[in-house]
Structure formats: structure tokens, C-alpha cells
Scaffold this motif. Sequence first.
Motif, mmCIF file in Angstrom:
data_model
loop_
_atom_site.group_PDB
_atom_site.id
_atom_site.type_symbol
_atom_site.label_atom_id
_atom_site.label_comp_id
_atom_site.label_asym_id
_atom_site.label_seq_id
_atom_site.Cartn_x
_atom_site.Cartn_y
_atom_site.Cartn_z
ATOM 1 N N ARG A 35 38.691 33.801 43.665
ATOM 2 C CA ARG A 35 38.656 33.622 41.821
ATOM 3 C C ARG A 35 37.830 32.690 41.699
ATOM 4 O O ARG A 35 37.090 32.978 40.417
ATOM 5 C CB ARG A 35 40.321 33.500 41.007
ATOM 6 N N GLY A 36 37.679 31.316 42.081
ATOM 7 C CA GLY A 36 36.493 30.377 41.637
ATOM 8 C C GLY A 36 34.735 31.064 41.662
ATOM 9 O O GLY A 36 34.245 31.067 40.354
ATOM 10 N N MET B 16 46.668 36.396 51.162
ATOM 11 C CA MET B 16 47.439 34.998 51.487
ATOM 12 C C MET B 16 46.112 33.859 50.667
ATOM 13 O O MET B 16 46.961 32.312 51.094
ATOM 14 C CB MET B 16 47.476 34.619 52.827
ATOM 15 N N ASP B 17 45.493 34.340 50.309
ATOM 16 C CA ASP B 17 44.244 33.572 49.849
ATOM 17 C C ASP B 17 44.660 32.294 49.281
ATOM 18 O O ASP B 17 44.304 31.643 48.733
ATOM 19 C CB ASP B 17 43.054 34.822 49.218
ATOM 20 N N ASN B 18 45.835 32.662 48.282
ATOM 21 C CA ASN B 18 45.488 31.920 46.883
ATOM 22 C C ASN B 18 47.266 31.104 47.451
ATOM 23 O O ASN B 18 47.270 29.776 47.602
ATOM 24 C CB ASN B 18 46.957 32.917 45.526
ATOM 25 N N ILE B 19 47.457 31.545 48.202
ATOM 26 C CA ILE B 19 48.696 30.171 49.183
ATOM 27 C C ILE B 19 47.633 28.822 49.874
ATOM 28 O O ILE B 19 47.894 27.453 49.669
ATOM 29 C CB ILE B 19 49.595 30.245 50.069
ATOM 30 N N MET B 20 47.354 29.890 50.591
ATOM 31 C CA MET B 20 45.809 28.885 51.540
ATOM 32 C C MET B 20 45.114 27.855 50.453
ATOM 33 O O MET B 20 44.752 26.600 50.787
ATOM 34 C CB MET B 20 44.851 29.648 51.691
ATOM 35 N N ARG B 21 44.615 28.203 49.702
ATOM 36 C CA ARG B 21 43.562 27.777 48.831
ATOM 37 C C ARG B 21 44.365 26.993 48.136
ATOM 38 O O ARG B 21 44.205 25.780 47.914
ATOM 39 C CB ARG B 21 43.390 28.787 47.164
ATOM 40 N N ALA B 22 46.129 26.660 47.427
ATOM 41 C CA ALA B 22 46.626 25.636 46.729
ATOM 42 C C ALA B 22 46.910 25.034 48.339
ATOM 43 O O ALA B 22 47.280 23.373 48.184
ATOM 44 C CB ALA B 22 47.856 26.343 46.658
ATOM 45 N N VAL C 112 38.379 46.635 41.153
ATOM 46 C CA VAL C 112 39.610 47.191 41.730
ATOM 47 C C VAL C 112 40.732 46.730 41.385
ATOM 48 O O VAL C 112 41.667 47.704 41.306
ATOM 49 C CB VAL C 112 39.358 47.555 42.936
ATOM 50 N N LYS C 113 40.797 45.532 41.228
ATOM 51 C CA LYS C 113 41.810 44.530 41.213
ATOM 52 C C LYS C 113 41.593 43.283 40.664
ATOM 53 O O LYS C 113 40.729 43.077 41.347
ATOM 54 C CB LYS C 113 42.084 44.714 42.266
ATOM 55 N N ASN C 114 42.391 42.772 39.470
ATOM 56 C CA ASN C 114 42.176 41.884 39.292
ATOM 57 C C ASN C 114 43.286 41.465 38.336
ATOM 58 O O ASN C 114 43.588 41.252 37.402
ATOM 59 C CB ASN C 114 40.900 41.836 37.841
ATOM 60 N N ASP C 115 44.206 40.953 39.195
ATOM 61 C CA ASP C 115 45.367 39.751 38.617
ATOM 62 C C ASP C 115 45.589 38.162 39.264
ATOM 63 O O ASP C 115 44.637 37.756 38.397
ATOM 64 C CB ASP C 115 46.512 40.218 39.696
ATOM 65 N N THR C 116 46.016 38.001 40.200
ATOM 66 C CA THR C 116 45.932 36.291 40.628
ATOM 67 C C THR C 116 45.407 35.708 41.681
ATOM 68 O O THR C 116 44.940 34.961 41.596
ATOM 69 C CB THR C 116 47.586 35.606 40.707
ATOM 70 N N GLY C 117 45.564 37.509 42.641
ATOM 71 C CA GLY C 117 44.149 36.779 43.265
ATOM 72 C C GLY C 117 42.739 37.139 43.688
ATOM 73 O O GLY C 117 42.858 37.030 42.505
ATOM 74 N N PRO C 118 42.139 36.830 44.509
ATOM 75 C CA PRO C 118 40.876 37.762 44.548
ATOM 76 C C PRO C 118 40.108 38.759 43.875
ATOM 77 O O PRO C 118 41.473 39.242 43.507
ATOM 78 C CB PRO C 118 40.434 37.540 45.895
ATOM 79 N N VAL C 119 39.584 38.804 42.892
ATOM 80 C CA VAL C 119 38.704 40.296 42.602
ATOM 81 C C VAL C 119 38.690 41.011 43.093
ATOM 82 O O VAL C 119 37.999 40.561 44.433
ATOM 83 C CB VAL C 119 37.904 39.659 41.136
ATOM 84 N N ILE C 120 38.860 42.146 43.440
ATOM 85 C CA ILE C 120 38.352 43.308 44.443
ATOM 86 C C ILE C 120 37.357 44.395 43.788
ATOM 87 O O ILE C 120 37.965 44.051 42.899
ATOM 88 C CB ILE C 120 39.635 44.516 44.813
ATOM 89 N N VAL C 121 36.367 44.693 43.793
ATOM 90 C CA VAL C 121 34.986 44.778 43.251
ATOM 91 C C VAL C 121 34.934 46.139 44.283
ATOM 92 O O VAL C 121 35.441 46.022 45.394
ATOM 93 C CB VAL C 121 33.768 44.149 42.635
ATOM 94 N N SER C 122 34.314 47.088 43.679
ATOM 95 C CA SER C 122 33.930 48.105 44.941
ATOM 96 C C SER C 122 32.348 48.702 45.007
ATOM 97 O O SER C 122 31.661 48.628 43.205
ATOM 98 C CB SER C 122 34.685 49.476 44.450
ATOM 99 N N TYR D 274 33.967 29.505 49.731
ATOM 100 C CA TYR D 274 34.405 30.499 48.553
ATOM 101 C C TYR D 274 34.998 31.406 49.594
ATOM 102 O O TYR D 274 35.044 31.655 51.060
ATOM 103 C CB TYR D 274 33.545 30.933 47.869
ATOM 104 N N PHE D 275 35.764 32.230 49.239
ATOM 105 C CA PHE D 275 36.329 33.479 49.814
ATOM 106 C C PHE D 275 36.021 34.387 49.362
ATOM 107 O O PHE D 275 36.255 35.036 47.999
ATOM 108 C CB PHE D 275 38.111 33.666 49.604
ATOM 109 N N ILE D 276 35.515 34.785 50.698
ATOM 110 C CA ILE D 276 34.218 36.616 50.141
ATOM 111 C C ILE D 276 34.718 37.824 51.798
ATOM 112 O O ILE D 276 34.063 36.759 52.559
ATOM 113 C CB ILE D 276 32.513 36.114 50.022
ATOM 114 N N MET D 277 35.324 38.648 51.648
ATOM 115 C CA MET D 277 35.556 38.717 52.720
ATOM 116 C C MET D 277 35.460 40.543 52.186
ATOM 117 O O MET D 277 35.684 40.783 51.201
ATOM 118 C CB MET D 277 36.551 38.642 52.933
ATOM 119 N N GLU D 278 34.218 41.850 52.932
ATOM 120 C CA GLU D 278 35.161 42.939 52.618
ATOM 121 C C GLU D 278 35.717 43.969 53.104
ATOM 122 O O GLU D 278 36.845 42.555 54.008
ATOM 123 C CB GLU D 278 34.125 43.705 54.040
#
Lengths: 74, 669
Positions: A64-65, B381-387, A44-54, B485-489
Motif C-alpha cells: 500500500r505504501g 501475511m504482508d499486513n501483519i509482517m509490515r506491522a 483487481v483488489k484494493n482493501d486493506t492489504g497490498p493492492v493487486i493490479v492486473s 516495499y512489497f512488490i510481487m507477482e
Amino acid sequence: MKTKALTHLKPGDRGVIKEIVAGNCATKRLYEMGLNTGTEVKVVKNDTGPVIVSLFGNKIAVGRGLAEKIMIAI
Amino acid sequence: MNTLALVGNPNSGKTTVFNALTGSNQHVGNWPGVTVEKKEGKFKFNGKTYNVVDLPGTYSLGAFSEDEIVARDFILKGNPDVVINVVDATNIERNLYLTTQLLEMKAKVVVALNMIDEAQERNINFDIEALSKELGVPIVPTIASKRKGIDELIKMSIELIDKDIKPNVKISYGEDIDREIKNLERLLNNKNFEYPSQWIAIKLLEGDKYIYELLSNDESLNSSTEFKDTIDRIKDNIDDYELKIVDKRYEFVNNVVKKAVKRPKEDVETKTDKIDKIVTNKWLGIPIFALIMLLVFQLTFAVGEDLLGGLMSEAMGALGEIIKNSLVKTNSPKWLVSFVSEGIIGGVGAVLEFIPLIVVLYMLMGILEDSGYMARAAYVMDNIMRALGLQGKTFISMIVGFGCNVPGIMATRTLDSKKDRMIATLINPFMSCGARIPVYLVFIAAFFPDKGGLVLFLLYFLGILVALLMGKIFSKTLFKGETSYFIMELPPYRLPSFRNVLRNMWDNVSGFLKRAGTTIFAVVTILWILAVLPLGVEPYSKNSILGQIGTFIAPIFKPAGFGTWQAAVGLFAGLAAKEAVIATLGMVYTGVGEGAALISAVQNAFTPLSAISFMVMTLLYTPCAATIATIRKETNSSKWALFAALYTFLVGWIGAVLVYQIGTLLGFS
Ligand SMILES: Nc1nc2c(ncn2[C@@H]2O[C@H](COP(=O)(O)OP(=O)(O)OP(=O)(O)O)[C@@H](O)[C@H]2O)c(=O)[nH]1
Ligand SMILES: [Mg+2]
């Protein structure tokens, strides 16, 4: 068929999870949240933040890691 | 009494079902991880009373985080008579994964197929009969938020209590694993464990720590070399087995779903997708979050303070006058008049005046919580938090802390790693809780009356900033190592329900009222006694015992610009509960009942600059006793609680001094 890391897919791309090459704990976590091998995901989304999948319309955000370690067959 | 337990994935609607069953008012919100503790309630049916237990959400019985451990421990050790498995119908595969684990345990399960309304909207159709047959358990479609299907659910669950049938699904795990299961079963069979031996065998192959521990206490089993050899062999392959078992369970689920669920091939773009495009946008995400918070505070001020606050303040003032006059008229002793008018009305009343504002603020926060935005805030906020060595999910516990630090700290239970959790716990006190608001409001009214919303916003923002900064420091020093890791619904957006918003508001406001009647009342009483003793001293003067204590502490606050004995006593009282700061000031600035008098007293005692530094101090310094107690309980360590109390004081003091000294250098006063 090619495999690519989830982070290399573009929004709108679909593929099947082939393998997760993370540690066992993280892999199991992903599996149990529905991202197990054989599942079809749509990006759904993949840029600089976490990737969102559906998964069938349900969204999951993956840092991302970790997304780098999810290999998708397209 | 028979016990029913509510079990299911996070955010599937368990607490909504619980509230509908028991008439309780437990916290509901549209994000995963709202419930982190076990909650109990009761309901009556046909003259019999039943016990219901609401549990935190969990994805599996494997349990990674503390809240999941609570759920799993109850399922395993709590001996519920029936498990009501609340399943989110829009997310059936993932939800049924947990169901298979419950079935393997041979628990008596009723499935509440919840959120049927949303499933219908998305054109997902169920063949309930087929589903029930495949899983071998009764299935009740429900819309918990509209109380639909609840009666049927009660009936089915109660029927099941006395029935002697247990689920009988058999999942094949492939040749290797099935052989090991059979083998282990044989070794376990004549032992008397409280769980089915087949299930124990599977859990051993899954590497379940709890089960290993359980078996390690069994003498005869451990003296068997055959068992030892088997376990050793399993352990060599455990990584492989573990994942294969998960895969096979999904295979089973997929087969069930294929037979019983019809779903459109292509998913259409929903309104959630559209909103997410904007809200989670790379550039807009954080500005939108800031804007939402700013809007919340502006609205709080516009409605809570300007519209309703004035009325409340007049009402309190009038009430105070009436009580005081009637006491004087009935020739009550002088001390009683003084205690009631200055102590209670001046102190407790000063706090109660802010009720309207707090009501509005919590309603707005409730709307945010029930809309689905919380998970997005964590996402952006994840990116900032991660940094900073933290992760996005930590941010949720921080937002919960805006309501009150106690649930904020409890919310850290959802974090998988110990490191994340410790840091999140230690920085939560910097999140400005509702109890601090009365302090800000008095100072805002005294010095910045037309910039209330902005000042509040900046204070909250400063709280976040300091929390993140300390988080960074902690992750570099005290708690090194990997961030989890960040995993969230990201749940779909939902129209906040009026009932949920009201309930969440009342949760906080009733706590506020209760504290006003207990802690604040007690603090005010004690301080009042100290303020009029020794006998013959001028009440509320520097020479009273209270004045002497204050005078003794005051010098340390001199560099921060508020080295008066009154301010020192106020901050000291704030350790009991933060509103006590204002209750104390209300009392010691003698004879004030109505807000106006307190405000002018504050204007005389502070300058705009020292008002700011005092607000910064209030924001950052040592949290209230209840928060410290929660830190102790959740970290299971008095040392960390003490550390939290001390380091926050230091941070608060440094913050206040910096504000005052830099401000003075820049020529402000
Ligand atoms: N549309 C719809 N929404 C529902 C239904 N049941 C619950 N909800 C909403 O779903 C959200 C989550 O509900 P909760 O009861 O807090 O879920 P929970 O399972 O207790 O969640 P956790 O405690 O986080 O595990 C809330 O916004 C509810 O109002 C339903 O049947 N239909
Ligand atoms: Mg809940």
C-alpha cells in the motif's frame, strides 16, 4: 482527465499509469516489473492489504505504501 | 565445452527447461524466486557435450537483489556462448523487456517462447515469424512442462554457437540520450573492453554501478577530462535518463508486440481470479492459511503415521532382530553386537522409522509449492509482517524453512533490502524443519498419541510466532531503517505436476536419508564409544564418559523440567543435526531397537509437561551446524553466525523454562 493514487481506485477500475512519485530505486523496480508510465492497469483488489493490479491478466501485488505513490489517469 | 545459459524473468520456466535439457532434478515451483543459485548441467547432442547453466530469475540486468546479482554476474562475466532467453508467453511485454537488454549486449540469443499452452488458453496468438524478424533472433515456442519444443530449442541453440551473427536491434532513446550515447561511444571505441561500447554507454546512462566500477579501473579513460566532464554531466541527469531508458525500451517492445501478438481486448475472469477472491479475502486470508497448514499436518499424521508408519516401525524392528540374532549366532564379539543393535539400529533406526511420515509431509508441501499458493501466503501475511517491521516476501523464506532452514535462508536472497534480508536470515531457524519432526513424533507417541496433527500444528505455529516476535525486536534494535516495499507477482494457479511434487519430496527425503547415513551415523558412533568407556563401566550409565558429560550439562535444563543427563546429551548431539536428538535418546535408553521401547522409556523419563517443554526447546534452540554454516556464508560474517547460534539457544531455553514453570504453576505435571 483526472489522476488519482492507485490506492484510491476501486476494484474493476482501469487507468493508465501517469507518474510514479516514489524514490528512484523503487520507481525503477516498478517500471521494470511492467508498471511503467503509459501502461494500462486494471485494479483487481484494493482493501486493506497490498493492492493487486492486473496487466493484461497478469497479477502484481503492490504494497500500500508504494501504491499510494503510483498516480493513475482515469 | 560450449556453454548455454538460461536467462529469463522469475517463474518463466527456466528450471523446467533446464531439467528437460539436462535430465537434472532441480527444484521447480510455481512462485517467483525458486532458484537463487547458479546450477550447472550437461547434455549430449550428436556426440558432443554441452554445458547448461540455470540462473535465478531476473526482471532486468540492473539487479536489485542478491539472486538477480547472481544471474546478471553470470550473463556479464560467465561468457556463455548462447543465451536461451525463456520468455513467459502470457506475459510477453514484461518478459521482452529483459530480452531487449540481452540484445543490446549483443549476446547470441534464442528465445524460448514458453507456456504457449497457457497463452493459447487465454487466446493470445503469436506470429512467430514476425516476432523473430522484429527481434532479429530465432524463436522457439515451447511447453517446457510437457517437454514440447525442447528438441527444436536444442537444435537452434547449437546452430547459433558457430554462426557469426549477432543481434542488431537499435532502440532509439530520444535525441538527448542518443546524443550522449554517440558521444560516449566515441570516447570508448578505441578502448578494449569486453563489452560493446554502445552497450557500455547505455549502461553508464542507466547509472549501472558495475559498469562505473569497470571503467574506474581504466587509467587512460579517467585521465581524459572530456570523459570526466561527460560523466559529470550525465550524473546530473541520471534520474531522468534512467527512467526514460526504461520507457523507451518498453516503447520498442510494445511496437514489436503490436506487430506480432494478437490478444483479446477484454480479459475474462479466470479460475485464478475466482480462487483469489476467496484465498486473498481480507477476513478469510489468514484463517485459510492456518486451515491449510492444519490440514497438512492432520493428513500427514493420518497417512504417514497411522497408515504407513506402523508398517515401517515393524519392519525396522524385525530387521533389527534379524541382524542382531545373526550377529549373536556367528559369535561376533560382544561389543560389535552392542554397537550394531544399540548404536546403529537403536540410533539411526529410530530416525529412519519416520521416513513415511516425512515423505507424506513433503509431498503435501510440494503440492502447495507447485500450486501457486506460496505467493498468496506472502500476500495475506504482508499486513501483519509490515506491522512488525518486516514484509510479506519474508514469509516465503519462512515457509521454505519448514522444509529445511538451509534453503530457507538461501531464499532470503530475493529480498531487495539488506535489512529485510538480515532479519529474515536470523529468524529462519525458528521455522520448524523436517529434521525436528522425529523428535516431536516420539514425544507425541509417548504422551499425546491421539492429538498428533494438532500438536505438530501448534509447534509450527509457535515457531512462526517466535520468529515474528524476534523479527519485531530486531527491526526495532539491530536493523533500523526503512523496510523495503512489497512488490510481487501472483502467478496463475497451476495443477501441481506429479513430477514436480515427487522431485521436491525426494530433494528433502534424500537429504534426510543421506544425513542418517553420514552425520547421524557419525554422531551415534562417537556417542556410543563415549557411552561404553571407560572400560569396565556399565554401558549407558551415568558413570560412562557420556553420562559424565551429560551430568555436567544437565543442571542448566533443570528449570525446564528435563534436567536428566540423557536429555542434555541428546540436545547437545542435536547441534550436529536435529534428528540426532532422537537417535541419541534411542541409543542411551539402552538396548532399544523398536520404537515401542523408546516410547516407553521416554514415558518413564518425562512427564507430559516436561515433554512439551522439551519439544519447545527442540523447536527453538540453536539450529544444526549446516544452518549455522549457511548463515555464515550468506551474511559473510562469522560474528552473525555466532550470534545466531547463541541467541537462539537463549530463546529456546527461555521458552522451555517458561512453558515448564508456568505449566507447573497452573498445576500441570
Ligand atoms: N502450463 C505450463 N506451465 C509451465 C511451463 N513451463 C513451466 N511451467 C510451470 O511454471 C512454474 C515455474 O517453473 P520454474 O521452472 O520453476 O520457473 P523458473 O523460471 O525456474 O522460476 P524461478 O527459479 O523462480 O525464476 C512451475 O510450476 C512449472 O511447472 C509450460 O510450458 N506450461
Ligand atoms: Mg528456477
